[in-house]
Write an enzyme that holds these catalytic residues in place. Structure first.
Site, PDB file in Angstrom:
ATOM      1  N   SER A 255       0.848  -1.192   0.000  1.00  0.00           N
ATOM      2  CA  SER A 255       0.000   0.000   0.000  1.00  0.00           C
ATOM      3  C   SER A 255       0.882   1.239   0.000  1.00  0.00           C
ATOM      4  CB  SER A 255      -0.885   0.023   1.251  1.00  0.00           C
ATOM      5  OG  SER A 255      -1.571   1.255   1.344  1.00  0.00           O
TER       6      SER A 255
ATOM      7  N   TYR B 216      -1.706  -0.615  10.273  1.00  0.00           N
ATOM      8  CA  TYR B 216      -1.860  -1.137   8.906  1.00  0.00           C
ATOM      9  C   TYR B 216      -0.697  -0.670   8.026  1.00  0.00           C
ATOM     10  CZ  TYR B 216      -3.847  -1.215   4.131  1.00  0.00           C
ATOM     11  OH  TYR B 216      -4.054  -1.383   2.787  1.00  0.00           O
TER      12      TYR B 216
HETATM   13  P1  NAP Z   1     -11.560  -5.679   0.359  1.00  0.00           P
HETATM   14  O1  NAP Z   1     -12.457  -5.183  -0.719  1.00  0.00           O
HETATM   15  O2  NAP Z   1     -11.902  -5.411   1.788  1.00  0.00           O
HETATM   16  O3  NAP Z   1     -11.338  -7.254   0.141  1.00  0.00           O
HETATM   17  C1  NAP Z   1     -10.504  -7.941   1.023  1.00  0.00           C
HETATM   18  C2  NAP Z   1     -10.353  -9.356   0.554  1.00  0.00           C
HETATM   19  O4  NAP Z   1      -9.419 -10.025   1.439  1.00  0.00           O
HETATM   20  C3  NAP Z   1     -11.641 -10.142   0.610  1.00  0.00           C
HETATM   21  O5  NAP Z   1     -11.612 -11.072  -0.456  1.00  0.00           O
HETATM   22  C4  NAP Z   1     -11.555 -10.857   1.962  1.00  0.00           C
HETATM   23  O6  NAP Z   1     -12.302 -12.059   2.005  1.00  0.00           O
HETATM   24  C5  NAP Z   1     -10.067 -11.159   2.006  1.00  0.00           C
HETATM   25  N1  NAP Z   1      -9.528 -11.364   3.356  1.00  0.00           N
HETATM   26  C6  NAP Z   1      -9.512 -10.501   4.388  1.00  0.00           C
HETATM   27  N2  NAP Z   1      -8.916 -11.061   5.454  1.00  0.00           N
HETATM   28  C7  NAP Z   1      -8.543 -12.311   5.078  1.00  0.00           C
HETATM   29  C8  NAP Z   1      -7.898 -13.404   5.719  1.00  0.00           C
HETATM   30  N3  NAP Z   1      -7.500 -13.321   7.012  1.00  0.00           N
HETATM   31  N4  NAP Z   1      -7.702 -14.534   5.021  1.00  0.00           N
HETATM   32  C9  NAP Z   1      -8.100 -14.621   3.732  1.00  0.00           C
HETATM   33  N5  NAP Z   1      -8.710 -13.649   3.063  1.00  0.00           N
HETATM   34  C10 NAP Z   1      -8.925 -12.506   3.725  1.00  0.00           C
HETATM   35  O7  NAP Z   1     -10.072  -5.107   0.194  1.00  0.00           O
HETATM   36  P2  NAP Z   1      -9.292  -4.459  -1.053  1.00  0.00           P
HETATM   37  O8  NAP Z   1      -9.397  -2.993  -0.912  1.00  0.00           O
HETATM   38  O9  NAP Z   1      -9.630  -5.131  -2.306  1.00  0.00           O
HETATM   39  O10 NAP Z   1      -7.804  -4.828  -0.593  1.00  0.00           O
HETATM   40  C11 NAP Z   1      -7.031  -5.838  -1.207  1.00  0.00           C
HETATM   41  C12 NAP Z   1      -5.577  -5.556  -0.851  1.00  0.00           C
HETATM   42  O11 NAP Z   1      -5.231  -4.263  -1.323  1.00  0.00           O
HETATM   43  C13 NAP Z   1      -5.288  -5.546   0.645  1.00  0.00           C
HETATM   44  O12 NAP Z   1      -4.039  -6.147   0.909  1.00  0.00           O
HETATM   45  C14 NAP Z   1      -5.262  -4.075   0.985  1.00  0.00           C
HETATM   46  O13 NAP Z   1      -4.472  -3.812   2.125  1.00  0.00           O
HETATM   47  C15 NAP Z   1      -4.641  -3.522  -0.279  1.00  0.00           C
HETATM   48  N6  NAP Z   1      -4.863  -2.108  -0.513  1.00  0.00           N
HETATM   49  C16 NAP Z   1      -6.123  -1.599  -0.698  1.00  0.00           C
HETATM   50  C17 NAP Z   1      -6.289  -0.242  -0.911  1.00  0.00           C
HETATM   51  C18 NAP Z   1      -7.634   0.397  -1.122  1.00  0.00           C
HETATM   52  O14 NAP Z   1      -7.723   1.637  -1.096  1.00  0.00           O
HETATM   53  N7  NAP Z   1      -8.669  -0.345  -1.357  1.00  0.00           N
HETATM   54  C19 NAP Z   1      -5.166   0.601  -0.900  1.00  0.00           C
HETATM   55  C20 NAP Z   1      -3.910   0.061  -0.704  1.00  0.00           C
HETATM   56  C21 NAP Z   1      -3.775  -1.300  -0.516  1.00  0.00           C
HETATM   57  P3  NAP Z   1     -13.913 -12.048   2.334  1.00  0.00           P
HETATM   58  O15 NAP Z   1     -14.568 -11.516   1.085  1.00  0.00           O
HETATM   59  O16 NAP Z   1     -14.238 -13.473   2.598  1.00  0.00           O
HETATM   60  O17 NAP Z   1     -14.105 -11.148   3.501  1.00  0.00           O
END
Ligand code: NAP
Length: 256
Positions: free
Chosen positions: A151, A165
């Protein structure tokens, strides 16, 4: 199929946290270009199975498996199930990640810190371990690629929101650099993407579903990013087009 798609066809890609957000967008795009995708999820079986149905209906190959990446036995079972279903592994996207309610550090409990680091850091390291055991030429594998989803928070620190985080993503950056050097000679490239503010459900988990709209004016491109825009960067890093790129931390953050 023509060009690079021919070379990259029939890869088996594990995408952790593939049920929603950036992971789901990556799975759709990978499947559309001919890769077989295994998506793991934590609780949202409905979302994971709907995505598998969509991909399958479009002629792709996808499998959804439940596994908490922070639990070693779950991670081992996930990769054993991939062995049983496909017999090989080409790439891993370490995407599963989470954050908790916006908070200052003085109010963070040890339990919260443990949950954040278990999922974001230990989970990614365990999945990478299993992938390296299968893909490394040192262990009889054919080589491969890993992309860790870090991130921009690792650079920005996320004060007053989630320094925990951000620190976990700092660990992912360092892990990416170290693992890339460790397994380069074994045929595995390891890189990270560092997304900025992307429109997914993760902001609701922090207690501010509309966070992207609040912070978008601080982004030089003046908008939040879409999951697809991160997915394209991930798939480039996994592809042969990135054959000389390893240990890189690629910002996909609109200039922020
Ligand atoms: P999201 O929409 O909240 O989706 C999270 C995903 O991770 C879901 O598929 C969830 O499964 C799964 N998950 C969460 N905890 C888990 C665990 N302990 N074991 C297995 N699966 C798990 O998040 P996102 O925004 O797409 O984020 C994806 C990645 O991008 C993350 O690493 C996040 O830190 C990073 N990121 C996101 C952003 C942003 O602005 N969105 C920015 C920087 C980095 P369920 O569906 O079953 O809950």
């Amino acid at each position: 199929m023509i060009g690079a798609n021919v070379i990259d066809m029939n890869r088996i890609i594990v995408i952790t946290g593939g049920s929603r957000g950036i992971g789901a967008a990556t799975a759709r795009l990978a499947a559309a270009q001919g890769d077989a995708v295994v998506i793991s999820y934590l609780r949202r079986r409905d979302a994971a199975e709907a995505l598998v149905r969509d991909i399958t209906r479009a002629g792709g190959t996808a499998l959804a498996l439940a596994a908490d990446v922070g639990i070693e036995a779950d991670v081992e079972r996930l990769f054993r199930d991939v062995d049983s279903a496909f017999g090989r592994l080409s790439a891993l996207v370490n995407n599963a990640g989470m954050l908790e309610a916006q908070s200052r550090v003085e109010d963070m409990s040890a339990a919260r810190l443990g949950r954040i680091f278990a999922t974001n850091v230990i989970g990614s390291m365990l999945c990478a371990r299993e992938a390296v055991r299968r893909m490394s030429r040192r262990h009889g594998g054919a080589g491969g690629a890993i992309v860790n989803v870090s991130s921009a928070a690792s650079r920005l620190g996320s004060p007053d929101e989630y320094v925990d985080y951000a620190a976990s993503k700092g660990a992912i950056d360092t892990f990416t650099i170290g693992l890339a050097k460790e397994v380069a000679a074994d045929g595995i490239r390891v890189n990270a993407v560092r997304p900025g503010v992307i429109r997914t459900d993760i902001h609701a988990a922090g207690g501010e579903p509309d966070r992207v709209n609040r912070v978008k004016s601080s982004v030089p491109l003046q908008r939040g990013g879409e999951p697809d825009e991160v997915a394209r960067a991930i798939l480039w890093l996994l592809s042969d087009d990135a054959s000389y790129t390893t240990g890189a931390l690629l910002d996909v953050s609109g200039g922020r």
